[in-house]
Design a protein around this motif. Sequence first.
Motif, PDB file in Angstrom:
ATOM      1  N   LYS A  85       0.771  -1.380  -0.019  1.00 34.12           N
ATOM      2  CA  LYS A  85       0.024  -0.036  -0.005  1.00 34.12           C
ATOM      3  C   LYS A  85       0.881   1.281  -0.009  1.00 34.12           C
ATOM      4  O   LYS A  85       0.414   2.398  -0.015  1.00 34.12           O
ATOM      5  CB  LYS A  85      -1.005   0.051   1.101  1.00 34.12           C
ATOM      6  CG  LYS A  85      -2.076  -1.012   1.008  1.00 34.12           C
ATOM      7  CD  LYS A  85      -2.890  -1.015   2.513  1.00 34.12           C
ATOM      8  CE  LYS A  85      -3.904  -2.033   2.138  1.00 34.12           C
ATOM      9  NZ  LYS A  85      -4.847  -1.827   3.503  1.00 34.12           N
TER      10      LYS A  85
ATOM     11  N   ASP B 202      -0.050   3.785  -2.615  1.00 31.64           N
ATOM     12  CA  ASP B 202      -1.252   4.628  -2.323  1.00 31.64           C
ATOM     13  C   ASP B 202      -1.158   5.672  -1.337  1.00 31.64           C
ATOM     14  O   ASP B 202      -1.550   6.904  -1.614  1.00 31.64           O
ATOM     15  CB  ASP B 202      -2.279   3.640  -1.795  1.00 31.64           C
ATOM     16  CG  ASP B 202      -2.691   2.572  -3.007  1.00 31.64           C
ATOM     17  OD1 ASP B 202      -2.469   2.973  -4.101  1.00 31.64           O
ATOM     18  OD2 ASP B 202      -3.291   1.542  -2.933  1.00 31.64           O
TER      19      ASP B 202
ATOM     20  N   LYS C  45       0.856   8.613  -2.730  1.00 28.80           N
ATOM     21  CA  LYS C  45      -0.032   9.556  -3.595  1.00 28.80           C
ATOM     22  C   LYS C  45      -0.929  10.388  -2.685  1.00 28.80           C
ATOM     23  O   LYS C  45      -0.880  11.642  -2.855  1.00 28.80           O
ATOM     24  CB  LYS C  45      -0.924   8.727  -4.472  1.00 28.80           C
ATOM     25  CG  LYS C  45      -1.756   9.245  -5.485  1.00 28.80           C
ATOM     26  CD  LYS C  45      -2.734   8.321  -6.291  1.00 28.80           C
ATOM     27  CE  LYS C  45      -3.601   9.111  -7.185  1.00 28.80           C
ATOM     28  NZ  LYS C  45      -4.635   8.206  -7.678  1.00 28.80           N
TER      29      LYS C  45
END
Length: 401
Positions: A215, A218, A221
């Motif tokens: 993850k 993610d 981001k």
Amino acid sequence: MNTEAHLDNYVIFHGPPFVGKSSYFTDVLSKTYERVCPNEIFQTGAALSMRQIINNCIIGPLLKGRRVAVDDSMQTAALRKSYINTVTEKIPEMSCTCVVFRPEFGKEQLMWKREFSLAEAVLKQEWHFVEKILSTDIDRWFDECDEVSEDEDLRRIVLTVPLQINSSQQFDVPCLLIEYKGLIDPKLPGLFETWYSRNARGRIIAVFETHQMAKNDDVKKSVNEFLRCMQINTELVVYALHCHGDNLNDLTVFVTSVMAFLMRLHCLDIFSSNSVYLYESMKHRRMVELLGVRHLRLARALTNPDLLCHGTTRFPTPKLLQSLKVRQPEKNPAEAEGGEVPTSPSVPLFADALQSSNCIGKVSIGSHRTIYIAAKNVEILTRYEEQLCLIFSRFISEINI
């Protein structure tokens, strides 16, 4: 801790990493003893065996009447015996004192100190020390250590050492810390502006964490989206910390990786009445409860920003942090003659942000931590630094009146 009068000419240290052995040498023994650190000698790449180090760096000075202190962990009884026997083979009458260092609050204290040391190395951009600190295994000490016993051929002096932090600056910077899950609330920039209007020298820091490496992209981001949002919607300088790794499930590891590191990096006063931690999860709430930091649920703060001033909760400060000692770094003779002058505050990652194309600075620390800084433009970033220096100069002027 001044035990020098009770020491032999030959001294060895015994204690875990980050307990304060080198600080003790600097503060107590540096004027009368020569320091020998075998680990530092090995790291220089010198092709010397342990026996050669003992002969050249310990026995040689002792034969000339000088005093020597060996700054090493001396983890096992066999290693201590080797250091003593090798010396007494050449100098039979030489006796040895072992200074035993014990952290007052055990392993947790060493974890805090490791994070302090890591932040200091990052601030100085001493990346070789960063790698060394991150690779040091505190658990190994407790798993493999042989306590110094009365059967060993040495005198023993035991020192109980409190948690220490090395800094020429005061830890008086208020902070607004926020656990961030990645959903940007339109009220968030206004909340930051409200807090900063009352704390012009404070730090605003968002904390992101990832347990599963899959993850990471993610969350990266989300960090970039958060920083970009703050650039667009505020006139502030904002920081972010992204921690990732399975070991963050251990609450003590998580507390030190976040709070101890940020505290030293930014000289934070996490116990200030103006410092607040805005949490979303029970884990983060538990962390700040353990530390005695004022805290408030993020959703409540977004609904009513005035709660930042009078709606927070605080638990007692743990004894570990109550006993924290701020240790001033050693001054060179020129500085000493001029009297003690506090160091001007610094803006971590300032140069990184200035050199970037989008005014976002980023530094990766090992493989499990990244820190960021962001501002809308260079002017805001520069003004922030100038404002800190101006506040600092006023503070010094008030002291000198």
